[in-house]
Design an enzyme around this catalytic site. Structure first.
Site, PDB file in Angstrom:
ATOM      1  N   ASP A 133      -3.093   2.506  -5.859  1.00 33.46           N
ATOM      2  CA  ASP A 133      -2.259   2.460  -4.786  1.00 33.46           C
ATOM      3  C   ASP A 133      -1.700   1.379  -3.958  1.00 33.46           C
ATOM      4  O   ASP A 133      -1.181   1.397  -3.159  1.00 33.46           O
ATOM      5  CB  ASP A 133      -2.205   3.615  -3.846  1.00 33.46           C
ATOM      6  CG  ASP A 133      -3.443   3.581  -3.019  1.00 33.46           C
ATOM      7  OD1 ASP A 133      -4.355   2.798  -3.271  1.00 33.46           O
ATOM      8  OD2 ASP A 133      -3.622   4.560  -2.200  1.00 33.46           O
ATOM      9  N   GLU A 134      -2.593   0.007  -4.642  1.00 35.45           N
ATOM     10  CA  GLU A 134      -2.631  -1.049  -3.641  1.00 35.45           C
ATOM     11  C   GLU A 134      -2.108  -2.333  -4.503  1.00 35.45           C
ATOM     12  O   GLU A 134      -3.024  -2.339  -5.737  1.00 35.45           O
ATOM     13  CB  GLU A 134      -3.821  -1.401  -3.035  1.00 35.45           C
ATOM     14  CG  GLU A 134      -3.909  -0.725  -1.509  1.00 35.45           C
ATOM     15  CD  GLU A 134      -5.272  -1.149  -1.188  1.00 35.45           C
ATOM     16  OE1 GLU A 134      -5.651  -2.172  -0.704  1.00 35.45           O
ATOM     17  OE2 GLU A 134      -6.188  -0.086  -0.951  1.00 35.45           O
TER      18      GLU A 134
ATOM     19  N   ASP B 198       0.715  -1.220  -0.005  1.00 32.69           N
ATOM     20  CA  ASP B 198       0.084   0.086   0.061  1.00 32.69           C
ATOM     21  C   ASP B 198       0.959   1.231  -0.151  1.00 32.69           C
ATOM     22  O   ASP B 198       1.764   1.390   0.962  1.00 32.69           O
ATOM     23  CB  ASP B 198      -0.740  -0.136   1.470  1.00 32.69           C
ATOM     24  CG  ASP B 198      -1.948   1.010   1.345  1.00 32.69           C
ATOM     25  OD1 ASP B 198      -2.984   0.849   1.912  1.00 32.69           O
ATOM     26  OD2 ASP B 198      -1.808   1.992   0.489  1.00 32.69           O
TER      27      ASP B 198
END
Length: 364
Positions: A109-110, A9
Site C-alpha cells: 500500500d505504499e 500511502d
DNA sequence: CGACGTGTAAC
DNA sequence: CCTTTTACACGTCG
C-alpha cells in the site's frame, strides 16, 4: 540537482477495499484480521479503518483485545483476503508508476515516486501530480490516499504522515528543519521504541535534541552506523535513490494448531510451507541458503540455517529442513513451538527478460 | 571474509 | 493474549 519525491500511502488499505466491495459495512468501524486458527479469536489486527481507530483499535493488536474494545458496539470484523488486496494494489501501483520518472513500491500500500525530471525540481508541479494521482485512484478504485512531498524519500514519508486520511503535505528543503524539530524521536521513521528509550535516557526527546547532540557523542552510545542514521533522521537527510530493488529473501511462517515438540507434526507443517514457497519462487528464483524459523511458547524467535548448493525448488530441500528441526530440538531440549516458518535467501534471479533483450544479447 | 544467529524496525 | 513478511545492522566464530 534538487530532487522532488512523492510518497503515496493508501489509507487504511485493507479496510478501504473491504468497504468498497461490501456497501453494507460502510460508515461502520471495520477491523481486518489475521486469524491464526488456534482458538475462536486468536490472531491480530492487520488494519482497521479510521472509525475503528477512534475506538482505540489499531494494527498489531490481538483480536481478543479489539473485541473487548468493541463490546456492545456495531463493529465489523473480517478476515484478510490478501489475494484480492494484491489485485487492487497492482492496479493502483501501475497507475502510480505512470506518473513517475523513477518508481519504487515499498509495500502493498505504499510507493515512492521521483518526479524531479518531469517537474524540473518544481514543487507546484509535483503537487499537481499528487492531485491527479489522488483523483485517479479515487475515481478508478474508490480509495483515498495520503501523499507527502519532499526533497527525499524520508522527508516525503514523514510529510505524508502529517495529514491522514486523504491528506497532501508538502515540505520543501528549506522547511525540513522546522518541520522535524519538535517531533518525538520515536515518531521519526526508522526509529522505534527501543531506540527511543535509549535516547530518552540520554535526555534526548525530540529531533532537535538529536540534531543538537554531536555525531561523535552519538557514536559513543550507538556505534558509527546507527549514530549516522539517527543524525540523518533528525536533520532530514536521505540520499537513497528511488529504485525498485530485487527481494533478498522470501519467507513463509505459520501458527501451529497447538504448541508442540513433535518433529513429525512440525515437519508436516514445514512441507506445506515449502509448497507455498514454490508458488512464490515461480521457477524464477534460485536460492543458496535456507532457514528454519521457530517461535516458542514464550514467543522467543530463533533461526537455524544452512547454505546449500543452489536450488530452485523449496520442496527439494525438505531433508535439510528435517536436519534443522532436529538441530533446533537437540539444542533446545524441552522447548515447545508455537509457530514455525521457512526462509530462503542468497537469491539469484533467472532473468526471464522479454525476448527482445535475449535476442540482442544473442546477436553479439 | 563468509556464514550464522539475534535484535530492531516497518508493514 | 501475542500475525506476517522483509530489510538490515551487528556480534561472533572459524
Amino acid at each position: 540537482m534538487e530532487r522532488v519525491i512523492l510518497h503515496v500511502d493508501l489509507d487504511a488499505f485493507y479496510a478501504s477495499v473491504e468497504e468498497l466491495r461490501r456497501p453494507e459495512i460502510r460508515g461502520k468501524p471495520v477491523v481486518v484480521c489475521v486469524y491464526s486458527g488456534r482458538t475462536e479469536d486468536s490472531g491480530a489486527v492487520a488494519t482497521s479503518n479510521y472509525l475503528a481507530r477512534e475506538l482505540g483499535i489499531k494494527s498489531g493488536m490481538p483480536i481478543a483485545f479489539a473485541k473487548r474494545a468493541a463490546k456492545g458496539k456495531d463493529i465489523v470484523f473480517l478476515p484478510v483476503d490478501m489475494e484480492h488486496y494484491r489485485e487492487v494494489s497492482e492496479r493502483i501501483m501501475n497507475l502510480l508508476e505512470e506518473h513517475a520518472d523513477r518508481f519504487q513500491q515499498v509495500s502493498i500500500d505504499e510507493a515512492y515516486l521521483d518526479v524531479s525530471d518531469g517537474c524540473t525540481g518544481n514543487y507546484p508541479c509535483a503537487e499537481k501530480i499528487a492531485q491527479e494521482i489522488k483523483g485517479e485512484i479515487k475515481e478508478q478504485e474508490g480509495i483515498t490516499c495520503s501523499v507527502g512531498i519532499g526533497p527525499n524519500k524520508y522527508v516525503s514519508k514523514m510529510a505524508g504522515k502529517r495529514r491522514k486520511p486523504d491528506g497532501l503535505t508538502v515540505v520543501r528543503a528549506e522547511e525540513v528543519a522546522d518541520f522535524l524539530k519538535d517531533l518525538p524521536a520515536g515518531k521519526l521513521h526508522g526509529i522505534g521504541g527501543k531506540t527511543e528509550e535509549e535516547l530518552n535516557t540520554l535526555g534526548i526527546k525530540t529531533a532537535a535534541d538529536i540534531a543538537a547532540y554531536s555525531l561523535t557523542s552519538l557514536e559513543k552510545e550507538f556505534g558509527k552506523n546507527k549514530a549516522k542514521l539517527l543524525h540523518d533522521k533528525a536533520l532530514g537527510i536521505d540520499d537513497s535513490p528511488v529504485e525498485q530493488k530485487d527481494k533478498q529473501q522470501l519467507s513463509r511462517i505459520a501458527t501451529l494448531k497447538e504448541d508442540t515438540d513433535d518433529t513429525d507434526k512440525i515437519f508436516k507443517k514445514i512441507s506445506e510451507l515449502c509448497s507455498d514457497m514454490n508458488k512464490k519462487l515461480q521457477n524464477k528464483i534460485a536460492f543458496r541458503t535456507i532457514s528454519l524459523i521457530t517461535i516458542d511458547t514464550h514467543l522467543q524467535t530463533q533461526t537455524r540455517s544452512e547454505t546449500i548448493p543452489e536450488a530452485d525448488d523449496a520442496c527439494s530441500v525438505l531433508p535439510s529442513y528435517r536436519t534443522l528441526i532436529d538441530r533446533f530440538f537437540s539444542e533446545n531440549p524441552g522447548k515447545m513451538l508455537r509457530r514455525v516458518g521457512i526462509r530462503v535467501s542468497g537469491l539469484s534471479y533467472k532473468d526471464v527478460k522479454d525476448k527482445k533483450e535475449q535476442k540482442s544479447l544473442f546477436d553479439y
